[in-house]
Design an enzyme around this catalytic site. Structure first.
Site, PDB file in Angstrom:
ATOM      1  N   GLY A   1       0.821  -1.202   0.000  1.00 37.22           N
ATOM      2  CA  GLY A   1       0.000   0.000   0.000  1.00 37.22           C
ATOM      3  C   GLY A   1       0.853   1.249   0.000  1.00 37.22           C
ATOM      4  O   GLY A   1       2.063   1.196   0.259  1.00 37.22           O
TER       5      GLY A   1
ATOM      6  N   THR B   1      -0.565   4.365   4.992  1.00 35.49           N
ATOM      7  CA  THR B   1      -1.896   3.749   5.041  1.00 35.49           C
ATOM      8  C   THR B   1      -2.085   2.839   6.245  1.00 35.49           C
ATOM      9  O   THR B   1      -3.212   2.415   6.514  1.00 35.49           O
ATOM     10  CB  THR B   1      -2.151   2.952   3.751  1.00 35.49           C
ATOM     11  OG1 THR B   1      -1.046   2.079   3.504  1.00 35.49           O
ATOM     12  CG2 THR B   1      -2.327   3.886   2.576  1.00 35.49           C
TER      13      THR B   1
ATOM     14  N   LYS C   1       0.356   0.056   7.273  1.00 40.57           N
ATOM     15  CA  LYS C   1       0.892  -1.309   7.163  1.00 40.57           C
ATOM     16  C   LYS C   1       1.623  -1.714   8.440  1.00 40.57           C
ATOM     17  O   LYS C   1       1.393  -2.806   8.971  1.00 40.57           O
ATOM     18  CB  LYS C   1       1.834  -1.388   5.954  1.00 40.57           C
ATOM     19  CG  LYS C   1       1.165  -1.067   4.628  1.00 40.57           C
ATOM     20  CD  LYS C   1       2.126  -1.207   3.471  1.00 40.57           C
ATOM     21  CE  LYS C   1       3.219  -0.170   3.511  1.00 40.57           C
ATOM     22  NZ  LYS C   1       2.690   1.204   3.370  1.00 40.57           N
TER      23      LYS C   1
ATOM     24  N   HIS D   1      -3.169  36.133 -11.200  1.00 44.07           N
ATOM     25  CA  HIS D   1      -2.695  34.772 -11.463  1.00 44.07           C
ATOM     26  C   HIS D   1      -3.600  33.746 -10.779  1.00 44.07           C
ATOM     27  O   HIS D   1      -4.079  32.800 -11.421  1.00 44.07           O
ATOM     28  CB  HIS D   1      -1.253  34.628 -10.958  1.00 44.07           C
ATOM     29  CG  HIS D   1      -0.650  33.282 -11.208  1.00 44.07           C
ATOM     30  ND1 HIS D   1       0.234  33.045 -12.232  1.00 44.07           N
ATOM     31  CD2 HIS D   1      -0.789  32.094 -10.567  1.00 44.07           C
ATOM     32  CE1 HIS D   1       0.610  31.774 -12.215  1.00 44.07           C
ATOM     33  NE2 HIS D   1      -0.002  31.181 -11.187  1.00 44.07           N
ATOM     34  N   GLU D   2      -3.832  33.936  -9.478  1.00 41.97           N
ATOM     35  CA  GLU D   2      -4.693  32.987  -8.756  1.00 41.97           C
ATOM     36  C   GLU D   2      -6.140  33.100  -9.215  1.00 41.97           C
ATOM     37  O   GLU D   2      -6.864  32.105  -9.270  1.00 41.97           O
ATOM     38  CB  GLU D   2      -4.582  33.231  -7.254  1.00 41.97           C
ATOM     39  CG  GLU D   2      -3.177  33.097  -6.686  1.00 41.97           C
ATOM     40  CD  GLU D   2      -2.545  31.761  -6.990  1.00 41.97           C
ATOM     41  OE1 GLU D   2      -3.274  30.754  -7.125  1.00 41.97           O
ATOM     42  OE2 GLU D   2      -1.304  31.708  -7.107  1.00 41.97           O
TER      43      GLU D   2
ATOM     44  N   ASP E   1       3.229  25.371 -12.610  1.00 44.46           N
ATOM     45  CA  ASP E   1       2.019  25.073 -13.376  1.00 44.46           C
ATOM     46  C   ASP E   1       2.362  24.432 -14.716  1.00 44.46           C
ATOM     47  O   ASP E   1       1.746  23.442 -15.130  1.00 44.46           O
ATOM     48  CB  ASP E   1       1.220  26.359 -13.616  1.00 44.46           C
ATOM     49  CG  ASP E   1       0.887  27.075 -12.315  1.00 44.46           C
ATOM     50  OD1 ASP E   1       0.811  26.394 -11.278  1.00 44.46           O
ATOM     51  OD2 ASP E   1       0.713  28.304 -12.342  1.00 44.46           O
TER      52      ASP E   1
END
Length: 637
Positions: A195, A199, A201, A417-418, A493
């Protein structure tokens, strides 16, 4: 502590004895006069070259007239010999024979060596008794966990019920084997927990140790390998010897990919220590000798790099997948981690679970811990929903950097931009919903636009990938549209958009021109030796076509993102102006701005907000505007 004290004392004593022995030897070499023949000595006496002599035990120790010393052996001392010395004016001194000279010589010459050997033997025995470090490299480092050592049960594990059921069956088999063997079944020899990181294990393995009433040995994959060749294989043998003595028992190996990778991945023809360790482990699991009652549980987040011979039935009979939890699993995990955290009445764990898609157990534990720390920082008695919201922003977006002072032009570029990211995300049907937009510098970015999937997502459609590319291109498109210039703020980006376009073409077969074909294999890491020279399954001409197709995708979707901004320029301006005024916009605020409706007045600062620093310290801006957006997949790295 006593053993360590004895080791240190023995070591320092050995060092001092060696230093004293060396000094004594050097001193003897410097002070011992040269020895001459007896006939030469008599000639020197007749020539008047000898001034003083000392007769002792058959030896003559003399001093020359001009200085300097010598020794000589005298067969016998006669009257003629003494008369010869007197006639030449030689001063004579006689000493009686030294008693016990033999034992004195033994003491001086042999005692330091014998003491050194004795102390060395003592040092080695202490090291062996202290856990086997000097002469016990081949001993296993596995730790035997008892019932009282950090007991964890299956009640502490949530969100992975199917994985728990697989391991509960293993425990039932150890407790009551006849229930399963009466129909001809046999106990599994190995269970591989697979996994993503975080998670649970290792937590599952600890729960097995807490639930099983059998010995539980725990060891890491890296504990097998040392600087000496053959140590790993020896430790594997010793580990299974211990397991046979305590059978039935469970052996847990964490991060087994450290010593379980594909064999033959090394350069050159020499033996690989990890391969020898792996070979020995595979023989112990399913070789000529039987290891009944020893169950091996291993955990890894890289099953693709494990050797196929290790994964075959008879060695690891079961592969238990420990997946990312769904919304119900996240809710159960939050309930476990908030059992000792006092929560306010406005905290709804189901809402937090829905707002954290892609989070694993470790992420949720960190979220709860950050929320508790924020509440404690403000001297609150309970953790509120506002604390969880701020903690989620900190985990996903990074910590706020309000001390960073930006110029008005930089803020304006960052706001557009945002705003470009947010508007393209709002206007693209298959894009993830925009959760929050801010121009407050967070982490390494000067502004962040965060999207969250509406529900757990297991696959991606072509339209969703295209929406991600357009969303990523929105910031650069807004800069070019409004300011007619480009900044470096869109570097991250562009990198993510390029990666998505490349995967569409080469991995997912979503290119109409190149067809449903996979080019290359980027899903696995490179193995030194096996993949040292990359083998492409396409020609140089096809590589050029791939580059052209990726560039065509990016150019096309960039143009579409820019057209969305052109068609909704008024909305873009409203979002940017609102960001300059409020610095942060939520999803309801964006919905009102798209409709052209006014935003509600800013809330009155609460006690929590009033404790924020009012006057941030001035500093020069360290970056360019247009902060980088987070990964479209909100799962933390």
């Amino acid at each position: 502590m006593n053993q360590q004290f004895y080791k240190n004392v023995a070591l320092w004593v050995v060092i001092l004895v060696m230093i004293l022995l060396l000094v004594t030897m050097l001193k003897q070499d410097q002070t011992t006069p040269p020895e001459i023949a007896f006939s030469d000595f008599l000639s020197q006496v007749d020539n008047g070259q000898v001034r003083d002599v000392t007769l002792e035990d058959g030896y003559i120790h003399g001093i020359y007239t001009e200085g300097g010393e010598f020794t000589s052996y005298a067969p016998s001392v006669t009257d003629d010999f003494l008369r010869q010395l007197k006639d030449n004016d030689v001063s004579i001194t006689a000493r009686p024979k030294a008693e016990g000279s033999f034992w004195r010589q033994v003491l001086i010459m042999w005692f330091p060596l014998l003491l050194f050997i004795g102390l060395w033997i003592f040092f080695i025995r202490q090291m062996q008794a202290g856990g086997g470090k000097a002469m016990s490299f081949g001993k296993s480092k596995a730790r035997l966990l008892t019932e009282n050592q950090q007991r964890v049960t299956f009640g502490d594990v949530a969100g992975i019920e199917e994985s728990k059921a697989e391991l509960e069956e293993i425990i039932d088999f150890l407790r009551e084997p006849k229930k399963f063997t009466r129909l001809g079944g046999r106990i599994p020899k190995g269970v591989l927990l697979v996994g993503p990181p975080g998670t649970g294990k290792t937590l599952l393995a600890r729960a097995v140790a807490g639930e099983a009433s059998v010995p539980f040995f725990s060891i890491s994959g890296s504990d097998f390998v040392e600087m000496f060749v053959g140590v790993g294989a020896s430790r594997v043998r010793d580990l299974f010897v211990q397991g046979k003595k305590n059978a039935p028992c469970i052996v847990f190996i964490d991060e087994i990919d450290a010593v379980g990778r594909h064999r033959g991945a090394g350069l050159g023809g020499g033996p690989d220590e990890r391969e020898q360790t792996q070979n020995q482990r595979q023989v112990e699991m399913d070789g000529f000798e039987s290891n009944e009652g020893v169950i091996l549980i291993a955990a890894t987040n890289r099953p693709d790099v494990l050797d196929p011979a290790l994964l075959r039935p008879g060695r690891f009979d079961r592969r238990v997948v420990v997946p990312r939890p769904d919304v119900r699993g996240r809710h159960d995990i939050l309930k476990v981690h908030t059992r000792r955290v006092p929560l306010a009445d406005d905290v709804k764990l189901d809402t937090i679970a829905r707002g954290t898609p892609g989070f694993v157990g470790a992420d949720l534990q960190n979220l709860v811990n950050e929320a508790a720390l924020l509440a404690a920082r403000h001297d609150a008695t309970r953790v509120s929903d506002h604390d969880f919201e701020m903690a989620k922003d900190k985990v996903l977006l990074g910590a706020e950097r309000r001390s960073l002072i930006l110029s008005e032009q930089d803020k304006r570029i960052s706001a557009y931009h945002e705003g470009g990211h947010a508007l393209v995300g709002l206007m693209t049907p298959d894009a993830d919903p925009v959760h929050k937009v801010t121009i407050i510098p967070r982490g390494s970015a000067l502004g962040v636009t965060m999207t969250l999937p509406a529900e757990d997502r297991h696959t991606l459609t072509e339209a969703q990938i295209v929406a991600m590319i357009k969303y990523a291109m929105g910031g650069r498109a807004a800069e070019e549209l409004v300011f007619d210039q480009r900044t470096t703020g869109a570097s991250d980006d562009l990198q993510k958009a390029t990666q998505l376009a490349h995967e569409m073409v080469c991995r997912y077969g979503m290119s109409f021109n190149l067809g449903p074909v996979t080019y290359g294999d980027d899903s696995q890491d490179v193995f030194l030796g096996r993949d040292f020279v990359t083998r492409k399954n396409f020609s140089e001409k096809k590589a050029q076509e791939i580059d052209d197709e990726v560039a065509r995708f990016l150019t096309k979707y960039y143009a579409e993102a820019k057209q969305i901004l052109i068609d909704n320029r008024a909305v873009l301006d409203r979002i940017a102006e609102a960001l300059l005024e409020r610095e942060t916009l939520t999803a309801p605020d964006l919905a009102l701005l798209v409709k052209g409706e006014p935003l509600p007045p800013l809330p009155v600062p609460t006690e929590i907000q009033s404790q924020e620093p009012a006057q941030p310290s001035k500093s020069e801006p360290t970056g360019l505007p247009g902060g980088e957006i987070p990964d479209p997949d909100p799962t933390p790295a």
